[in-house]
Write an enzyme that holds these catalytic residues in place. Structure first.
Site, mmCIF file in Angstrom:
data_model
loop_
_atom_site.group_PDB
_atom_site.id
_atom_site.type_symbol
_atom_site.label_atom_id
_atom_site.label_comp_id
_atom_site.label_asym_id
_atom_site.label_seq_id
_atom_site.Cartn_x
_atom_site.Cartn_y
_atom_site.Cartn_z
ATOM 1 N N GLY A 1 37.334 56.153 28.550
ATOM 2 C CA GLY A 1 36.366 57.012 27.871
ATOM 3 C C GLY A 1 36.163 58.323 28.620
ATOM 4 C CG ASN B 1 25.105 55.973 29.159
ATOM 5 O OD1 ASN B 1 24.887 57.070 28.636
ATOM 6 N ND2 ASN B 1 25.127 55.810 30.457
ATOM 7 C CD GLN C 1 27.279 52.380 26.231
ATOM 8 O OE1 GLN C 1 26.958 51.333 25.669
ATOM 9 N NE2 GLN C 1 27.806 52.375 27.433
ATOM 10 C CB SER D 1 35.751 53.569 26.474
ATOM 11 O OG SER D 1 36.270 52.891 27.584
ATOM 12 C CB THR E 1 55.038 55.481 30.441
ATOM 13 O OG1 THR E 1 56.133 56.256 30.909
ATOM 14 C CG2 THR E 1 55.533 54.229 29.746
ATOM 15 C CB CYS F 1 21.380 54.500 41.268
ATOM 16 S SG CYS F 1 20.897 52.853 40.799
HETATM 17 N N1 PLP Z 1 30.453 57.919 27.860
HETATM 18 C C1 PLP Z 1 29.494 56.997 27.777
HETATM 19 C C2 PLP Z 1 28.322 57.233 26.877
HETATM 20 C C3 PLP Z 1 29.572 55.817 28.528
HETATM 21 O O1 PLP Z 1 28.602 54.906 28.453
HETATM 22 C C4 PLP Z 1 30.690 55.631 29.377
HETATM 23 C C5 PLP Z 1 30.811 54.414 30.228
HETATM 24 O O2 PLP Z 1 29.838 53.780 30.551
HETATM 25 C C6 PLP Z 1 31.691 56.613 29.405
HETATM 26 C C7 PLP Z 1 31.535 57.748 28.633
HETATM 27 C C8 PLP Z 1 32.916 56.462 30.272
HETATM 28 O O3 PLP Z 1 33.781 55.477 29.762
HETATM 29 P P1 PLP Z 1 34.879 54.792 30.724
HETATM 30 O O4 PLP Z 1 34.153 53.797 31.551
HETATM 31 O O5 PLP Z 1 35.835 54.135 29.786
HETATM 32 O O6 PLP Z 1 35.510 55.874 31.502
#
Ligand code: PLP
Length: 382
Positions: A73, A153, A181, A201, A239, A326
């Site tokens: 993500g 999140n 999320q 993600s 790849t 944190c």
């Molecule tokens: N964006 C949000 C809102 C998320 O909650 C997260 C992961 O917690 C991410 C992006 C990043 O995703 P990834 O863990 O796959 O890099």
């Protein structure tokens, strides 16, 4: 400690669905070809990627060619924001996002500021809600990108992304939605959201870790951020992670097939948790009371440290989160809670419980049995 972990941190990650693993296994063991190879084994890998792209496109309501698979993500967010910003550099230098985005978005915007871009970080209300009217006022003739998350999140608040998308579309400004999320939980029709770019993600919806995807609306220009081969139509060199891609697409399809059954069950469990936890003295719900992710129950408790709550729950076999990433000891309170106007003291006492499709009534009972005593004991110690 109980034998089974009561896992209430599904916003952090989810376990792999067995059906997803089964779909992936052939591409790890027997169909291991490089998708760029022209012999049969390679073609099989490419066909699996093509099928996966079609499955994802079906759920997002887009063309398969508009899906680029990535490594996570965070990479999707980076590719969308940096890619769109650098591609539009000649048109303007202004980006709009919000103060409560994930660090994958916030740190990317801060990085771009070092290279001359200007970023507006929109404030939120006490529920963590972004006002589309405030966003409209922030747009200038230099604005080249708007990036707003679908659902937060930490506190689970669902943002008015369709309204924001509509006004961006009217002004012809590319709109990126961090839907990491929301994936597997909320409708993802990119036409209804008026999204030009959308990040997902797989590990958030019972797919494998290390696979993300980015929807890129046809005609929207992004500059690739990884140089090398011409994979993913030149949008992402490297790849392809064939098994991961197959897993991501399978997981997304299963999540949306299961949605009509899982959502009402999760909402009922979530609301029972919230109602019961709010009877603990000095407890506050964080995030919107109703416009929130079906699986998110998040709180702040007066006079306790969130981390201490986590450690105490962990001793009882319950995995939860403070909501913010944190580091122990020097924990900064969450930027999301501070942006929502919570006092620093209260923001230190955050707890996020995020349910999953395998969470049971008994799991919720166990947390409800443990938590009041944990809070009481920690307050007595404090
Ligand atoms: N964006 C949000 C809102 C998320 O909650 C997260 C992961 O917690 C991410 C992006 C990043 O995703 P990834 O863990 O796959 O890099």
């Amino acid at each position: 400690m109980s034998e089974r972990t009561i896992y209430l941190d599904h916003a952090a990650t989810t376990p792999l669905d067995k059906r997803v693993l089964e779909a992936m296994l052939p591409y790890l063991m027997t169909e291991y070809g490089n998708a760029s190879s022209i012999y049969t084994l390679g073609r099989h890998a490419m066909q699996a990627i093509d099928r996966s792209r079609e499955q994802v496109a079906d759920i997002l309501g887009c063309r398969p060619t508009e899906i680029a698979f990535t490594g996570c993500g965070s990479e999707s967010d980076n590719l969308a924001i940096k890619g769109a910003a650098y591609a539009a550099q000649k048109k303007g230098d202004h980006i709009i996002t919000s103060a409560i985005e994930h660090h994958a978005v916030l740190h990317t915007c801060q990085y771009l500021e070092r290279f001359g871009f200007k970023v507006t970080y929109l404030p939120v209300d006490g529920y963590g809600w972004i006002d589309p009217a405030a966003l409209a006022r922030a747009i200038t003739d230099q604005t080249i990108l708007v990036s707003v998350m679908y659902a937060n999140n930490e506190v689970g608040t669902i943002e008015p992304v369709a309204a924001i998308g509509r006004l961006c579309r009217e002004r012809k400004i590319p709109f990126h939605v961090d839907a990491v999320q929301a994936g597997g939980a909320l409708p993802l029709d990119v036409a209804e959201l008026h999204a030009d770019l959308l990040s997902l993600s797989a590990h958030k919806f019972y797919g494998p870790k290390g696979v993300g995807l980015l929807y890129v609306r046809q005609g929207v220009r992004i500059l690739p951020q990884l140089q090398g081969g011409s994979q993913e139509r030149g949008r992402r060199a490297g790849t392809e992670n064939v098994a991961g891609i197959v897993g991501a697409a399978t997981a997304l399809r299963l999540a949306y097939d299961d949605l009509p059954r899982t959502t009402p069950r999760l909402v009922a469990l979530r609301d029972r948790l919230i109602a019961s936890i709010l009877t603990i003295p000095g407890s506050h719900l964080t995030g919107h009371p109703t416009d929130r992710l079906p699986n998110n129950a998040s709180f702040c408790f007066e006079g306790v440290e969130g981390e201490s709550i986590l450690l105490s729950l962990d001793l009882q076999g319950i995995a939860a989160s403070t909501g913010s990433a944190c580091t122990s000891g020097s924990a900064e309170p969450s930027h999301v809670l501070l942006a929502m106007g919570l006092p620093v003291e209260l923001a230190h006492g955050s707890l996020r419980l995020t349910l999953g499709k395998d969470t049971t009534e008994e799991d919720v009972d166990a947390v409800l049995a443990a938590l009041p005593a944990v809070i009481e004991k920690l307050r007595a110690l404090g």
